[in-house]
Design an enzyme around this catalytic site. Structure first.
Site, PDB file in Angstrom:
ATOM      1  N   HIS A 163      -4.153  -0.565  12.819  1.00 27.81           N
ATOM      2  CA  HIS A 163      -3.787  -0.602  11.398  1.00 27.81           C
ATOM      3  C   HIS A 163      -2.275  -0.992  11.345  1.00 27.81           C
ATOM      4  O   HIS A 163      -1.663  -0.072  12.503  1.00 27.81           O
ATOM      5  CB  HIS A 163      -3.991   0.772  10.748  1.00 27.81           C
ATOM      6  CG  HIS A 163      -3.594   0.789   9.369  1.00 27.81           C
ATOM      7  ND1 HIS A 163      -2.233   0.746   9.049  1.00 27.81           N
ATOM      8  CD2 HIS A 163      -4.266   1.073   8.106  1.00 27.81           C
ATOM      9  CE1 HIS A 163      -2.411   1.009   7.559  1.00 27.81           C
ATOM     10  NE2 HIS A 163      -3.293   0.891   7.321  1.00 27.81           N
TER      11      HIS A 163
ATOM     12  N   ARG B 183      -4.975  -4.838   8.118  1.00 28.60           N
ATOM     13  CA  ARG B 183      -6.253  -5.078   8.897  1.00 28.60           C
ATOM     14  C   ARG B 183      -7.127  -6.074   8.610  1.00 28.60           C
ATOM     15  O   ARG B 183      -6.950  -6.582   7.485  1.00 28.60           O
ATOM     16  CB  ARG B 183      -6.724  -3.646   9.291  1.00 28.60           C
ATOM     17  CG  ARG B 183      -7.145  -2.760   8.074  1.00 28.60           C
ATOM     18  CD  ARG B 183      -7.666  -1.676   8.496  1.00 28.60           C
ATOM     19  NE  ARG B 183      -7.679  -0.754   7.189  1.00 28.60           N
ATOM     20  CZ  ARG B 183      -8.934   0.172   6.813  1.00 28.60           C
ATOM     21  NH1 ARG B 183      -9.826   0.345   7.543  1.00 28.60           N
ATOM     22  NH2 ARG B 183      -8.628   0.764   5.731  1.00 28.60           N
TER      23      ARG B 183
ATOM     24  N   LYS C  21      -9.010  -7.442   4.846  1.00 27.18           N
ATOM     25  CA  LYS C  21      -8.191  -6.460   3.668  1.00 27.18           C
ATOM     26  C   LYS C  21      -7.210  -7.292   2.778  1.00 27.18           C
ATOM     27  O   LYS C  21      -6.844  -8.467   3.280  1.00 27.18           O
ATOM     28  CB  LYS C  21      -7.576  -5.389   4.387  1.00 27.18           C
ATOM     29  CG  LYS C  21      -8.760  -4.396   4.531  1.00 27.18           C
ATOM     30  CD  LYS C  21      -8.427  -2.733   4.650  1.00 27.18           C
ATOM     31  CE  LYS C  21      -9.373  -2.267   3.148  1.00 27.18           C
ATOM     32  NZ  LYS C  21      -8.958  -1.275   2.764  1.00 27.18           N
TER      33      LYS C  21
ATOM     34  N   ASP D 126      -0.538  -7.174   1.141  1.00 26.08           N
ATOM     35  CA  ASP D 126       0.164  -6.221   0.541  1.00 26.08           C
ATOM     36  C   ASP D 126       1.576  -6.288   1.178  1.00 26.08           C
ATOM     37  O   ASP D 126       2.055  -6.320   2.311  1.00 26.08           O
ATOM     38  CB  ASP D 126      -0.555  -4.784   0.948  1.00 26.08           C
ATOM     39  CG  ASP D 126       0.265  -3.666  -0.093  1.00 26.08           C
ATOM     40  OD1 ASP D 126       1.653  -3.564  -0.028  1.00 26.08           O
ATOM     41  OD2 ASP D 126      -0.558  -2.633  -0.397  1.00 26.08           O
TER      42      ASP D 126
ATOM     43  N   CYS E  28       3.917  -4.310   1.546  1.00 21.95           N
ATOM     44  CA  CYS E  28       4.654  -3.249   2.326  1.00 21.95           C
ATOM     45  C   CYS E  28       4.330  -3.515   3.916  1.00 21.95           C
ATOM     46  O   CYS E  28       5.001  -3.164   4.779  1.00 21.95           O
ATOM     47  CB  CYS E  28       3.951  -1.680   2.061  1.00 21.95           C
ATOM     48  SG  CYS E  28       2.483  -1.668   2.640  1.00 21.95           S
ATOM     49  N   TYR E  29       3.189  -4.425   4.239  1.00 27.16           N
ATOM     50  CA  TYR E  29       3.104  -4.769   5.340  1.00 27.16           C
ATOM     51  C   TYR E  29       4.126  -5.854   5.909  1.00 27.16           C
ATOM     52  O   TYR E  29       4.181  -5.931   7.349  1.00 27.16           O
ATOM     53  CB  TYR E  29       1.493  -5.479   5.637  1.00 27.16           C
ATOM     54  CG  TYR E  29       0.302  -4.418   5.533  1.00 27.16           C
ATOM     55  CD1 TYR E  29      -0.430  -4.594   4.365  1.00 27.16           C
ATOM     56  CD2 TYR E  29       0.342  -3.197   6.340  1.00 27.16           C
ATOM     57  CE1 TYR E  29      -1.338  -3.337   4.257  1.00 27.16           C
ATOM     58  CE2 TYR E  29      -0.559  -2.172   5.923  1.00 27.16           C
ATOM     59  CZ  TYR E  29      -1.351  -2.291   5.094  1.00 27.16           C
ATOM     60  OH  TYR E  29      -2.225  -1.349   4.996  1.00 27.16           O
TER      61      TYR E  29
ATOM     62  N   ASP F  48       2.794  -4.627  -5.027  1.00 29.44           N
ATOM     63  CA  ASP F  48       2.124  -4.765  -3.561  1.00 29.44           C
ATOM     64  C   ASP F  48       1.618  -6.072  -3.462  1.00 29.44           C
ATOM     65  O   ASP F  48       1.680  -6.687  -2.489  1.00 29.44           O
ATOM     66  CB  ASP F  48       1.003  -3.902  -3.440  1.00 29.44           C
ATOM     67  CG  ASP F  48      -0.162  -3.846  -4.510  1.00 29.44           C
ATOM     68  OD1 ASP F  48      -0.908  -3.027  -4.613  1.00 29.44           O
ATOM     69  OD2 ASP F  48       0.093  -4.488  -5.547  1.00 29.44           O
TER      70      ASP F  48
ATOM     71  N   ASP G  14       6.418  -0.495  -7.807  1.00 28.56           N
ATOM     72  CA  ASP G  14       6.635   0.866  -7.513  1.00 28.56           C
ATOM     73  C   ASP G  14       7.899   0.761  -6.563  1.00 28.56           C
ATOM     74  O   ASP G  14       8.166  -0.055  -5.826  1.00 28.56           O
ATOM     75  CB  ASP G  14       5.463   1.744  -7.203  1.00 28.56           C
ATOM     76  CG  ASP G  14       4.951   1.210  -5.909  1.00 28.56           C
ATOM     77  OD1 ASP G  14       3.763   0.734  -5.875  1.00 28.56           O
ATOM     78  OD2 ASP G  14       5.683   1.324  -4.897  1.00 28.56           O
TER      79      ASP G  14
ATOM     80  N   HIS H 146       6.912  -0.190  -2.467  1.00 28.55           N
ATOM     81  CA  HIS H 146       6.969  -1.451  -2.412  1.00 28.55           C
ATOM     82  C   HIS H 146       8.099  -2.323  -2.702  1.00 28.55           C
ATOM     83  O   HIS H 146       8.552  -3.155  -2.038  1.00 28.55           O
ATOM     84  CB  HIS H 146       5.642  -2.086  -3.222  1.00 28.55           C
ATOM     85  CG  HIS H 146       4.319  -1.675  -2.816  1.00 28.55           C
ATOM     86  ND1 HIS H 146       3.716  -0.877  -3.379  1.00 28.55           N
ATOM     87  CD2 HIS H 146       3.534  -2.238  -1.807  1.00 28.55           C
ATOM     88  CE1 HIS H 146       2.528  -0.754  -2.682  1.00 28.55           C
ATOM     89  NE2 HIS H 146       2.406  -1.457  -1.635  1.00 28.55           N
TER      90      HIS H 146
END
Lengths: 408, 233
Positions: free
Chosen positions: A219, A262, A265, A268, A270-271, A310, A317, A320
């Protein structure tokens, strides 16, 4: 060739600044469901703002070290409610979250100490330059002992006395100790850093990635915590097949330009942090298409009220928002000279103003997720992997770290 | 859990209490695994659920539970062949949660499984990654093989994989080239460890970087250079 969407400087600053009063309101739903992690929320907002504004302005805007309310900011029992930080500075709030019974910091007042919020607390104090204050020095040893008490016989770390084990906690522990200058404290045997590093290495999977414990699915977030922890421990040599790991990471880039966590998915924002920071430490940031990712992050901005979500179209938020801005910093696009991919929109001062803003933006450090000037001031240790023999290719912000060349 | 100590088979000398405890714990484990299965039925990739399941498996660590886990994982993969969590669990279960390499016999079973899955949906990352990891694991084993017996077996395995990949590739449209298939093909060629294979792999890497997977062009450029260098040694 610049992206058609600008970086909405003013909106983001406004969004972050308005968060505190919004979330602390007793009728705030968001405030209620995030109450337990308020410490981390504050860290995300302070650090995000710190990248965009000079330190003094951050201090003033967020009541970081002092608050404009002239009333006494004592830590009397009446102040120990969970009703927010209206009459306190943030540093006061952090101290109010110190859990005497464990030696750790809780996510909010009256909460049990946990390694996650201990790190966030220390990160806030580092930015506020409050780690040398008397009131902190008085509790410092207790904090070190709290962290020490969480290490298990196999080198792993629990989050608190209830025993959950997760590589995130290994990162929190090592980063915290490093911030406290207690990583190599032989006199009191703080933690066994070598065993901690070996445990993390044992979490490397068949696909090159890392999970929350040995065998757990790879992850991107867990990979950051493991790579970051090994960097702090200066044991990047324990990584097997770094090319495979970094390929796994750059395979997370989707057609949209965004990154997922991963396989199969959704992308996003944040990755952008978890993956870019790992690649930065391992010297392979250029395996990601910079332009496409920057464009994705910019699309996730809320062009009316500021903040970053995201993915495009979703509600923003602070989590993010922070990681989106940090991602843009790591990509370098937030710091490029005139004519770069990213255009800063400063509503007050026009195009030139935007360029001036950009020139003042501070950089984020990929190991500690703090502004680089804070990392340098505290002389925090770390290690980076440079696959090239030429050390001049190393990113400016990483120069103070020791360099590991791999098999060379 | 102290299942290990209480799973001594019911003997004539065992007390009623020990047997009861053993049955109680077995029932508990069953219920807990069923509970996690229910959670996964709703959210098949839930990280915490898989984490908890792994803890149960490693703690109990009995042959039968590992076997039933493989059956469970197979069901999930059949439901959603792209469920990476299930593929990760397949690795975990087939290796009994340890880092000990599979025997050649078991590796062949897993390799066949992953090739079958890759054939059904070649654009799915998971089985390709699984396949390459299995091959690498076997290759690392051959390095320590003094008698070199396994080297021949490993060589045959690589040829089998190469043949299957080529066959699959030929059934696919050139225009919508499958990057993860080609990537796996490159890895197999690299493991063959001969000049021609390195050369071929370098070409494929160039193709990916310039045509089929340009978003990762710098990675493929690095691979191409390395493979080219190997082919010249």
């Amino acid at each position: 060739m610049s992206s058609s969407i600008p970086f909405y400087h003013n909106l983001h600053v406004q969004y972050i600044q308005s968060l505190a009063s919004k979330i602390d309101s007793p009728t705030s739903y968001e405030g209620a469901v995030t109450e337990h992690l308020r410490m981390s929320g504050i860290y995300w907002s302070i650090t995000a703002l710190s990248l965009l504004l000079p330190a003094e302005q951050v201090d003033q805007a967020m009541n970081l070290t002092s608050c404009c309310n002239i009333e006494n900011t004592s830590t009397s029992p009446e102040n120990k409610t969970t009703e927010g930080t209206k009459n306190q500075s943030i540093v006061d709030f952090v101290h109010d979250c110190f859990d005497e019974s464990t030696g750790g910091f809780g996510g909010n007042k009256l909460q049990d100490g946990h390694i996650l919020y201990t790190l966030s607390a220390l990160q806030i104090l580092a930015i506020a330059n409050a780690l040398q204050e008397d009131r902190f020095l008085q509790i410092k040893r207790k904090v070190i002992q709290f962290i020490q008490s969480l290490q298990q016989s196999d080198g792993s770390f629990a989050g608190d006395k209830w025993g959950e084990i997760d590589t995130r906690f290994s990162y929190c522990a090592l980063s915290s100790l490093s911030l406290l200058g207690a990583l190599n404290d032989d006199s009191n045997h703080t933690v066994n850093v070598q065993k901690a590093a070996e445990y993390i290495a044992s979490c490397q999977n068949f696909d090159g990635g890392f999970g929350c414990h040995p065998g757990a699915e790879s992850h991107a977030g867990q990979i950051f915590t493991c790579v970051g922890a090994l960097s702090i421990a200066k044991r990047l040599d324990l990584l097997r097949d770094v090319d495979l790991l970094c390929w796994w990471l750059c395979e997370r880039q989707c057609d949209s330009g965004g990154l997922n966590g991963r396989p199969e998915k959704q992308a996003d924002v944040c990755y952008s942090w978890w993956i870019l920071s790992s690649l930065s430490i391992l010297g392979r940031v250029d395996w990601i298409s910079k332009k496409k990712l920057a464009s994705f992050i910019l699309k996730c901005q809320d062009e009316d009220d500021g903040g970053i979500a995201d993915r495009p179209g979703d509600m923003v938020d602070v989590f993010h928002t922070f990681f989106g801005i940090a991602g843009l910093s790591l990509l370098g696009v937030l710091h490029e000279e005139e004519g770069g991919i990213l255009k800063v929109l400063d509503v007050e001062n026009g195009e030139e103003g935007g360029e001036e803003r950009k020139a003042q933006y501070r950089r984020i450090d990929p190991v500690y997720a703090l502004p680089t000037d804070v990392v340098r001031k505290l002389q925090l240790q770390g290690q980076i992997w440079n696959p090239n023999k030429d050390s001049s290719l190393v990113d400016d912000r990483l120069r103070s770290y020791s360099i590991y060349n791999g098999d060379m | 859990l102290t299942l290990k100590s209480s799973v001594a088979s019911a003997s004539l000398s065992s007390t009623g209490g020990e047997d009861e405890e053993c049955l109680r714990i077995t029932k508990l484990v069953e219920m807990e695994m069923e509970y996690v299965a229910d959670v996964l039925a709703e959210d098949s990739k839930n990280y915490h659920a898989w984490s908890h399941r792994q803890w149960i498996l490693s703690t109990v660590n009995e042959t039968m539970i590992w076997k039933t886990e493989l059956i469970f994982v197979n069901t999930l993969i059949k439901e959603d062949i792209r469920n990476n969590s299930a593929w990760n669990q397949r690795w975990f279960a087939s290796h009994y949660g340890k880092k000990v390499p599979l025997s050649l016999e078991n590796a062949i079973v897993e390799i066949d499984y992953s090739l079958e899955a890759a054939t059904i949906d070649p654009y799915n990352e998971s089985p390709w990654r699984y396949l390459i990891a299995l091959l690498r694991e076997q290759r690392n084993g051959t390095k320590e093989d003094v008698n070199n017996n396994n080297n021949d077996e490993f060589g045959k395995l690589l040829v089998k994989c190469e043949d299957k990949i080529c066959a699959l590739k030929s059934t696919m449209d050139e225009i919508s080239a499958c990057a993860c298939l080609i990537a796996a093909y490159i890895d197999v060629l690299e493991m063959k460890n001969d000049s021609d294979s390195f050369e071929k792999a370098a070409c494929l890497a160039q193709e990916l970087g310039t045509v089929h997977d340009t978003i990762r062009r710098r990675y493929w450029l690095m691979r191409q250079k390395k493979l080219k260098a190997y082919s010249m040694k």
